[in-house]
Motif scaffolding. Structure first.
Motif, PDB file in Angstrom:
ATOM      1  N   ALA A 251      38.747  42.023  52.086  1.00  0.00           N
ATOM      2  CA  ALA A 251      39.255  42.942  51.070  1.00  0.00           C
ATOM      3  C   ALA A 251      38.164  43.307  50.071  1.00  0.00           C
ATOM      4  O   ALA A 251      37.148  42.617  49.937  1.00  0.00           O
ATOM      5  CB  ALA A 251      40.446  42.314  50.348  1.00  0.00           C
ATOM      6  N   SER A 252      38.386  44.374  49.338  1.00  0.00           N
ATOM      7  CA  SER A 252      37.387  44.884  48.401  1.00  0.00           C
ATOM      8  C   SER A 252      37.254  43.976  47.181  1.00  0.00           C
ATOM      9  O   SER A 252      38.171  43.203  46.868  1.00  0.00           O
ATOM     10  CB  SER A 252      37.782  46.278  47.927  1.00  0.00           C
ATOM     11  OG  SER A 252      38.919  46.200  47.068  1.00  0.00           O
ATOM     12  N   PRO A 253      36.131  44.076  46.469  1.00  0.00           N
ATOM     13  CA  PRO A 253      35.991  43.297  45.230  1.00  0.00           C
ATOM     14  C   PRO A 253      37.085  43.599  44.209  1.00  0.00           C
ATOM     15  O   PRO A 253      37.556  42.691  43.522  1.00  0.00           O
ATOM     16  CB  PRO A 253      34.610  43.712  44.719  1.00  0.00           C
ATOM     17  CG  PRO A 253      33.849  44.083  45.955  1.00  0.00           C
ATOM     18  CD  PRO A 253      34.866  44.748  46.846  1.00  0.00           C
ATOM     19  N   VAL A 254      37.500  44.859  44.099  1.00  0.00           N
ATOM     20  CA  VAL A 254      38.568  45.183  43.151  1.00  0.00           C
ATOM     21  C   VAL A 254      39.873  44.504  43.567  1.00  0.00           C
ATOM     22  O   VAL A 254      40.628  44.007  42.720  1.00  0.00           O
ATOM     23  CB  VAL A 254      38.762  46.703  43.026  1.00  0.00           C
ATOM     24  CG1 VAL A 254      40.023  47.033  42.225  1.00  0.00           C
ATOM     25  CG2 VAL A 254      37.549  47.339  42.350  1.00  0.00           C
ATOM     26  N   ALA A 255      40.126  44.456  44.869  1.00  0.00           N
ATOM     27  CA  ALA A 255      41.322  43.756  45.355  1.00  0.00           C
ATOM     28  C   ALA A 255      41.245  42.270  45.026  1.00  0.00           C
ATOM     29  O   ALA A 255      42.259  41.646  44.671  1.00  0.00           O
ATOM     30  CB  ALA A 255      41.488  43.961  46.861  1.00  0.00           C
ATOM     31  N   ALA A 256      40.044  41.696  45.132  1.00  0.00           N
ATOM     32  CA  ALA A 256      39.866  40.286  44.766  1.00  0.00           C
ATOM     33  C   ALA A 256      40.139  40.082  43.285  1.00  0.00           C
ATOM     34  O   ALA A 256      40.817  39.112  42.895  1.00  0.00           O
ATOM     35  CB  ALA A 256      38.454  39.830  45.126  1.00  0.00           C
ATOM     36  N   PHE A 257      39.635  40.981  42.459  1.00  0.00           N
ATOM     37  CA  PHE A 257      39.900  40.875  41.022  1.00  0.00           C
ATOM     38  C   PHE A 257      41.392  40.958  40.742  1.00  0.00           C
ATOM     39  O   PHE A 257      41.940  40.164  39.962  1.00  0.00           O
ATOM     40  CB  PHE A 257      39.159  41.972  40.251  1.00  0.00           C
ATOM     41  CG  PHE A 257      39.454  41.956  38.780  1.00  0.00           C
ATOM     42  CD1 PHE A 257      38.705  41.174  37.922  1.00  0.00           C
ATOM     43  CD2 PHE A 257      40.507  42.689  38.252  1.00  0.00           C
ATOM     44  CE1 PHE A 257      38.998  41.122  36.564  1.00  0.00           C
ATOM     45  CE2 PHE A 257      40.811  42.651  36.903  1.00  0.00           C
ATOM     46  CZ  PHE A 257      40.052  41.864  36.053  1.00  0.00           C
ATOM     47  N   ALA A 258      42.061  41.928  41.346  1.00  0.00           N
ATOM     48  CA  ALA A 258      43.496  42.098  41.123  1.00  0.00           C
ATOM     49  C   ALA A 258      44.270  40.860  41.558  1.00  0.00           C
ATOM     50  O   ALA A 258      45.196  40.416  40.862  1.00  0.00           O
ATOM     51  CB  ALA A 258      43.991  43.335  41.878  1.00  0.00           C
TER      52      ALA A 258
END
Length: 267
Positions: A251-258
């Motif tokens: 998954a994308s870094p933004v998805a990881a942050f979320a």
């Protein structure tokens, strides 16, 4: 400090409510308050230290950051600086990124950053007058060991906002608005247990709280080394999210942050 002698500006910590910190920037004579959620402790501190209020700075619209403004204005006719896009009625000097604030009667100047995420219009103040001490007043965007909840903004916005703050010099002092550090670090340690700097910080901050000492200000350098919300792309954190079933592999870094922010909400 009870003398009326003027000196280089410093920051006074004013506790409020259960876990808020209000900040008084002063030179021994004049003072500017940041995010006065409650007027009473600010008025008491001004009286104790024989300071005259000259301005109010606001980062966002939540009541525990602006609730004391009306009463303070009854005592001091001062300008109120705050975010243009956060609908705060008391703000007479609306600000957006790129604006510069020169504090009245103080030799301190701030650049304004837009840092949406916690609220849509949240701003931060970064000292830019060339002083040796670098200061950041970031409200509820960045915390010691954590970040604010996404009440109004998106994960993409908060990632961009935190990236702006992480790009500041490592020695920038971070004056955030809450004493959330130990709970934030418990979460951080659970998802990045092999981070030695983090484990050392847990011991240091726990000792401070046992002695009744605030854990803030922190610094950008410390946060980059230990705060999971600035480290959401680190392999161990990503693996923790995947193993917990909170993030799909790749998954994308933004998805990881979320996923990280959502996990912290219920931790």
């Amino acid at each position: 400090m009870t003398s009326t002698a003027k000196h280089a500006a410093t920051v006074l910590t004013v506790p409020a409510f259960a876990d808020n910190y209000l900040w008084l920037i002063h030179d021994g004579v004049h003072a500017v308050v940041v995010d006065p959620g409650d007027a009473a402790p600010i008025l008491a501190a001004l009286n104790q230290h024989r300071l005259t209020l000259t301005a109010i700075l606001l980062t966002h619209h939540h009541a525990d950051h602006i609730g004391g403004v009306p009463e303070l204005l009854q005592h001091y006719a001062v300008p109120v600086f705050g975010p243009r896009n956060d609908a705060i009625a008391a703000v007479a000097r609306p600000l957006v990124e790129g604006d510069v604030v020169s504090l009245p009667r103080l030799d301190v100047e701030f650049a304004v950053l837009d840092v949406p995420g916690h609220t849509r219009g949240h701003i931060a103040y970064v000292r830019r007058d060339g002083a040796a001490e670098r200061w950041l007043f970031c409200g509820d965007t960045l915390f010691a060991g954590g970040c604010g909840r996404l009440f109004e903004g998106t994960p993409e916005q908060m990632v961009a906002s935190l990236s702006k703050l992480a790009a500041l010099p490592d020695d920038t002092q971070v004056f955030c608005a809450h004493e959330y550090t130990l709970s934030n670090l418990r979460f951080a340690a659970a998802i990045e247990p092999n981070n030695l700097a983090l484990m050392a910080r847990v011991r240091i901050e726990a000792a401070k709280r046992e002695d009744g000492v605030p854990t803030v200000p922190t610094s950008i350098g410390v946060e980059k080394a230990t705060n999971p919300f600035l480290r959401y792309s680190e392999q161990e954190i990503v693996e923790s999210l995947v193993e917990a079933g909170r993030l799909a592999p790749g998954a994308s870094p933004v998805a990881a942050f979320a996923a990280l922010r959502q996990w912290k909400n219920s931790f």
